[in-house]
Design a protein around this motif. Structure first.
Motif, PDB file in Angstrom:
ATOM      1  N   THR A 164      24.224  30.118  43.664  1.00  6.94           N
ATOM      2  CA  THR A 164      25.248  29.460  42.864  1.00  6.94           C
ATOM      3  C   THR A 164      26.350  30.419  42.439  1.00  6.94           C
ATOM      4  N   THR A 165      25.992  31.652  42.073  1.00  7.34           N
ATOM      5  CA  THR A 165      26.958  32.586  41.491  1.00  7.34           C
ATOM      6  C   THR A 165      27.526  33.610  42.481  1.00  7.34           C
ATOM      7  N   ALA A 166      26.848  33.820  43.600  1.00  8.68           N
ATOM      8  CA  ALA A 166      27.316  34.818  44.578  1.00  8.68           C
ATOM      9  C   ALA A 166      28.750  34.556  45.063  1.00  8.68           C
ATOM     10  N   PRO A 167      29.132  33.299  45.324  1.00 14.36           N
ATOM     11  CA  PRO A 167      30.525  33.058  45.743  1.00 14.36           C
ATOM     12  C   PRO A 167      31.555  33.505  44.694  1.00 14.36           C
ATOM     13  N   ASP A 168      31.190  33.414  43.413  1.00 16.03           N
ATOM     14  CA  ASP A 168      32.097  33.866  42.351  1.00 16.03           C
ATOM     15  C   ASP A 168      32.314  35.376  42.426  1.00 16.03           C
ATOM     16  N   LEU A 169      31.221  36.115  42.624  1.00 14.95           N
ATOM     17  CA  LEU A 169      31.335  37.573  42.732  1.00 14.95           C
ATOM     18  C   LEU A 169      32.117  37.949  43.986  1.00 14.95           C
ATOM     19  N   GLU A 170      31.839  37.273  45.082  1.00 16.36           N
ATOM     20  CA  GLU A 170      32.545  37.566  46.326  1.00 16.36           C
ATOM     21  C   GLU A 170      34.054  37.326  46.172  1.00 16.36           C
ATOM     22  N   ALA A 171      34.422  36.220  45.556  1.00 19.33           N
ATOM     23  CA  ALA A 171      35.836  35.907  45.349  1.00 19.33           C
ATOM     24  C   ALA A 171      36.488  36.943  44.442  1.00 19.33           C
ATOM     25  N   GLU A 172      35.772  37.344  43.394  1.00 22.03           N
ATOM     26  CA  GLU A 172      36.287  38.341  42.458  1.00 22.03           C
ATOM     27  C   GLU A 172      36.519  39.675  43.173  1.00 22.03           C
ATOM     28  N   LEU A 173      35.566  40.074  43.997  1.00 21.75           N
ATOM     29  CA  LEU A 173      35.709  41.335  44.735  1.00 21.75           C
ATOM     30  C   LEU A 173      36.835  41.255  45.762  1.00 21.75           C
ATOM     31  N   LYS A 174      36.904  40.163  46.497  1.00 21.51           N
ATOM     32  CA  LYS A 174      37.948  40.017  47.520  1.00 21.51           C
ATOM     33  C   LYS A 174      39.342  40.118  46.918  1.00 21.51           C
ATOM     34  N   SER A 175      39.496  39.621  45.706  1.00 22.76           N
ATOM     35  CA  SER A 175      40.818  39.652  45.070  1.00 22.76           C
ATOM     36  C   SER A 175      41.093  40.985  44.374  1.00 22.76           C
ATOM     37  N   SER A 176      40.086  41.865  44.319  1.00 17.95           N
ATOM     38  CA  SER A 176      40.229  43.090  43.527  1.00 17.95           C
ATOM     39  C   SER A 176      40.197  44.389  44.324  1.00 17.95           C
ATOM     40  N   LEU A 177      39.808  44.355  45.588  1.00 16.86           N
ATOM     41  CA  LEU A 177      39.548  45.600  46.310  1.00 16.86           C
ATOM     42  C   LEU A 177      40.764  46.238  46.975  1.00 16.86           C
ATOM     43  N   ASP A 178      41.913  45.564  47.000  1.00 11.69           N
ATOM     44  CA  ASP A 178      43.105  46.179  47.588  1.00 11.69           C
ATOM     45  C   ASP A 178      43.473  47.438  46.816  1.00 11.69           C
ATOM     46  N   GLY A 179      43.573  48.549  47.521  1.00 11.33           N
ATOM     47  CA  GLY A 179      43.970  49.801  46.891  1.00 11.33           C
ATOM     48  C   GLY A 179      42.849  50.520  46.166  1.00 11.33           C
ATOM     49  N   VAL A 180      41.643  49.981  46.224  1.00 13.36           N
ATOM     50  CA  VAL A 180      40.500  50.610  45.547  1.00 13.36           C
ATOM     51  C   VAL A 180      39.807  51.555  46.533  1.00 13.36           C
ATOM     52  N   SER A 181      39.583  52.791  46.112  1.00 17.87           N
ATOM     53  CA  SER A 181      38.870  53.737  46.967  1.00 17.87           C
ATOM     54  C   SER A 181      37.480  54.075  46.426  1.00 17.87           C
ATOM     55  N   GLU A 182      37.231  53.748  45.160  1.00 18.79           N
ATOM     56  CA  GLU A 182      35.914  53.962  44.548  1.00 18.79           C
ATOM     57  C   GLU A 182      35.479  52.692  43.847  1.00 18.79           C
ATOM     58  N   LEU A 183      34.404  52.084  44.337  1.00 22.40           N
ATOM     59  CA  LEU A 183      33.865  50.878  43.706  1.00 22.40           C
ATOM     60  C   LEU A 183      32.503  51.207  43.104  1.00 22.40           C
TER      61      LEU A 183
END
Length: 98
Positions: free
Chosen positions: A23-42
């Motif tokens: 139920t919640t995994a798609p929310d995390l995936e969407a959040e990450l997809k919208s946030s990872l541009d320009g990120v080099s350390e997660l």
């Protein structure tokens, strides 16, 4: 599930609280997809994660593959119950866990 993000420059920390399941995994995936541009350390902080299902593992694997192309990813504060899932599934050998 609650997701909290904190970004400093190209470093992003994502804290996940509650249950990471079908139920919640798609929310995390969407959040990450919208946030990872320009990120080099997660950093994925699982200190308050009580449960992870195969759907949650899939999102972590996707994030790991994405970050291996643009930087690094580590998982921190893993609860014992979640760590057992990582051990059984082999994710403990794939992910950088601190």
């Amino acid at each position: 599930m609650t997701i909290t993000k904190e970004q400093t420059g190209s470093a992003l920390t994502v804290a996940v609280e509650g249950r990471l399941d079908t139920t919640t995994a798609p929310d995390l995936e969407a959040e990450l997809k919208s946030s990872l541009d320009g990120v080099s350390e997660l950093t994925v902080d699982l200190g308050k994660l009580d449960y992870i299902s195969s759907a949650g593992l899939r999102v972590l694997l996707w994030a790991h593959k994405t970050m291996s192309k643009q930087g690094s990813m580590k998982v921190t504060n893993v609860q014992e119950v979640v760590n057992e899932v990582f051990e059984v599934t082999g994710f403990a050998d794939i992910l950088t866990i601190e």
